[in-house]
Design a protein around this motif. Structure first.
Motif, short mmCIF file in Angstrom:
data_model
loop_
_atom_site.label_atom_id
_atom_site.label_comp_id
_atom_site.label_asym_id
_atom_site.label_seq_id
_atom_site.Cartn_x
_atom_site.Cartn_y
_atom_site.Cartn_z
N ARG A 29 -93.79 -26.10 -49.67
CA ARG A 29 -95.28 -25.90 -48.74
C ARG A 29 -94.86 -25.67 -47.36
O ARG A 29 -95.57 -24.78 -46.90
N THR A 30 -93.74 -25.99 -46.88
CA THR A 30 -93.67 -25.82 -45.39
C THR A 30 -93.27 -24.22 -45.17
O THR A 30 -93.64 -23.54 -44.42
N TYR A 31 -92.40 -24.00 -46.13
CA TYR A 31 -91.74 -22.53 -45.92
C TYR A 31 -93.15 -21.41 -46.23
O TYR A 31 -93.25 -20.51 -45.60
N ALA A 32 -93.79 -21.90 -47.25
CA ALA A 32 -95.19 -20.98 -47.62
C ALA A 32 -95.95 -20.92 -46.22
O ALA A 32 -96.58 -19.83 -45.97
N ARG A 33 -96.13 -22.14 -45.74
CA ARG A 33 -97.13 -22.00 -44.37
C ARG A 33 -96.65 -21.13 -43.30
O ARG A 33 -97.12 -20.60 -42.47
N PHE A 34 -95.14 -21.46 -42.98
CA PHE A 34 -94.55 -20.63 -42.07
C PHE A 34 -94.78 -18.93 -42.12
O PHE A 34 -94.94 -18.43 -41.51
N THR A 35 -94.51 -18.59 -43.57
CA THR A 35 -94.50 -17.14 -43.83
C THR A 35 -95.95 -16.79 -44.01
O THR A 35 -95.90 -15.40 -44.35
N GLY A 36 -96.90 -17.33 -44.27
CA GLY A 36 -98.12 -16.87 -44.71
C GLY A 36 -98.23 -16.56 -46.14
O GLY A 36 -99.01 -15.68 -46.51
N ALA A 37 -97.48 -17.09 -47.03
CA ALA A 37 -97.30 -16.47 -48.40
C ALA A 37 -98.79 -16.90 -49.11
O ALA A 37 -99.34 -18.12 -48.78
N PRO A 38 -99.59 -15.96 -49.67
CA PRO A 38 -100.55 -16.32 -50.53
C PRO A 38 -100.50 -17.37 -51.64
O PRO A 38 -100.46 -16.66 -52.78
N LEU A 39 -100.57 -18.44 -51.51
CA LEU A 39 -100.12 -19.53 -52.78
C LEU A 39 -101.57 -20.08 -53.06
O LEU A 39 -102.16 -20.75 -51.89
N LYS A 40 -101.92 -20.41 -54.10
CA LYS A 40 -103.14 -21.26 -54.66
C LYS A 40 -102.26 -22.85 -54.95
O LYS A 40 -101.59 -22.86 -55.86
N VAL A 41 -102.38 -23.68 -53.81
CA VAL A 41 -101.82 -24.99 -53.97
C VAL A 41 -102.52 -25.99 -54.72
O VAL A 41 -103.64 -25.93 -54.47
N HIS A 42 -101.82 -26.41 -55.77
CA HIS A 42 -102.55 -27.53 -56.26
C HIS A 42 -101.61 -28.89 -56.02
O HIS A 42 -100.60 -29.18 -56.49
N LYS A 43 -102.32 -29.92 -55.50
CA LYS A 43 -101.81 -31.02 -54.97
C LYS A 43 -102.27 -32.24 -56.15
O LYS A 43 -103.36 -32.42 -56.39
N ILE A 44 -101.18 -32.56 -56.74
CA ILE A 44 -101.59 -33.37 -58.18
C ILE A 44 -100.63 -34.57 -58.02
O ILE A 44 -99.45 -34.50 -57.23
N THR A 45 -100.81 -35.60 -58.83
CA THR A 45 -100.25 -36.70 -58.79
C THR A 45 -99.69 -37.03 -60.29
O THR A 45 -99.19 -38.34 -60.60
N ASN A 46 -99.79 -35.99 -61.23
CA ASN A 46 -99.59 -36.11 -62.47
C ASN A 46 -98.54 -34.90 -62.77
O ASN A 46 -98.76 -33.84 -63.15
N PRO A 47 -97.10 -35.30 -62.77
CA PRO A 47 -96.30 -34.23 -63.10
C PRO A 47 -96.29 -33.37 -64.48
O PRO A 47 -96.01 -32.34 -64.59
N TRP A 48 -96.92 -34.19 -65.47
CA TRP A 48 -97.21 -33.38 -66.91
C TRP A 48 -98.40 -32.44 -66.67
O TRP A 48 -98.33 -31.65 -67.51
#
Length: 358
Positions: A29-48
């Motif tokens: 997440r940090t690298y994506a925020r530094f470079t401005g990569a267009p990512l759709k981030v899903h913050k989840i608590t279920n790895p499945w």
């Protein structure tokens, strides 16, 4: 038009965008925020719920799933999202050297602090994962993750590590303290390691330090030393407030749902139970009702179908309703009222001789 890239990572807590060591330490997440990569981030608590079954994971625009952290960074660099374009050859060599130093000296201590130390694991790590994960994953997934981190720690320490646990812990912590002191000296009074703009080394160092700095650890030897270095503390606080102003809100992350639309203030309630929990509750309720009916049939409890209620009718349905009214002083079969306004009791059982038969 190609679909956007999707990133699946662990949710945040303790004032951090993510609490997982890989989601932070491998710069996802940090690298994506530094470079401005267009990512759709899903913050989840279920790895499945991840397409690979593990976290972190990246689904590319072509549908490919990448679950290995360093391969995710390599893919982002291939897509021309790189924070090291303006670095010289010497600065690039320093970046690789410091990354190797952190992985060798600081990463084993972080794993030991959060997953091996029994007090920290029970009161902090396992507690957060057990509260954040849905039922029934919170019963067995934290233990499985601990075993995986123990195997990872053994690989990092190598075959020549001391057999005594206390001696191993002392050696690891001594090397980590020296590593933190070296980082503080290298940073100095600069905003970032290579000037006024962040690079991949800044993302790497921030990911390692901020998890140790923000967590409330009951046993934190390395944390106390880190908080004694004001340069690194101000460095982590600056990046956290500049690039993650909305991700680090509460100290512990948990999903909340509104209680109702009629509430004037947006009050928050606990998360609704899952489908499996609802089915389990319905099954237990049916078993309870079945056991209750069996007890009534064996003990002869007073129900509408028991003999003491047979033939009972309300007083207004009796043929002699006038004689059986409350003013007549007579009583009807069935439950009798109690208290100062109770009717006088019958002298004989089923004494209806005074009733006129229609």
């Amino acid at each position: 038009m190609a679909a956007p890239m999707e990133l699946f990572c662990w949710a945040g807590g303790w004032g951090l965008p993510s609490v997982d060591l890989d989601s932070l330490a491998v710069l996802v997440r940090t690298y994506a925020r530094f470079t401005g990569a267009p990512l759709k981030v899903h913050k989840i608590t279920n790895p499945w719920r991840s397409p690979s079954g593990t976290l972190p994971a990246l689904r590319t625009s072509h549908g490919e799933v990448i679950s290995v952290p360093h391969k995710i960074i390599t893919h982002l660099r291939k897509e021309k999202y790189n924070a090291d374009y303006d670095l010289s050859a010497r600065q690039g060599a320093d970046t690789l050297a410091f990354m190797s130093l952190l992985e060798e000296k600081l990463l084993p201590v972080l794993i030991h602090t959060f997953w091996v130390d029994s007090k920290n694991y029970v009161e902090v790590t396992r507690k957060w994962y057990a509260e954040a994960m849905p039922f029934p994953l919170n019963f067995f997934l934290p233990g499985r993750m601990q075993r995986q981190h123990l195997e990872r720690l053994q690989l990092l320490c190598g075959e020549h590590r001391p057999e005594d646990e206390e001696e191993l812990e002392k050696e690891l912590y001594q090397e980590a303290l020296e590593c933190l002191t070296l980082l503080a000296q290298r940073l100095g009074s600069q905003k970032f390691f290579f000037g006024d703009a962040p690079a991949s080394l800044d993302a790497f160092v921030f990911s390692y330090l901020v998890l140790l700095l923000q967590a409330k650890l009951p046993s934190g030897k390395l944390q106390a030393h880190l908080r004694g270095l004001p340069t690194l503390c101000a460095y982590c606080t600056h990046i956290l407030s500049l690039y993650f102003p909305w991700d680090g809100g509460k100290a512990r992350w948990r999903r909340h749902w509104p209680l109702g639309q009629w509430a004037g203030v947006q009050e928050r309630g606990p998360r609704p139970p899952s489908l499996l929990a609802q089915q389990l509750r319905c099954h237990l309720h049916a078993r309870h009702q079945q056991a209750r009916r069996q007890r009534r049939s064996h003990t002869g409890a007073r129900t509408r179908s028991s003999p003491c209620w047979r033939g009972w009718r309300p007083w207004w349905a009796m043929p002699c309703s006038a004689a059986l009214s409350p003013s007549s002083g007579r009583h009807l079969p069935g439950p009798q009222p109690h208290g100062p306004w109770a009717w006088p009791r019958r002298t004989k059982k089923n004494d209806w001789s005074s009733c006129s038969q229609d």
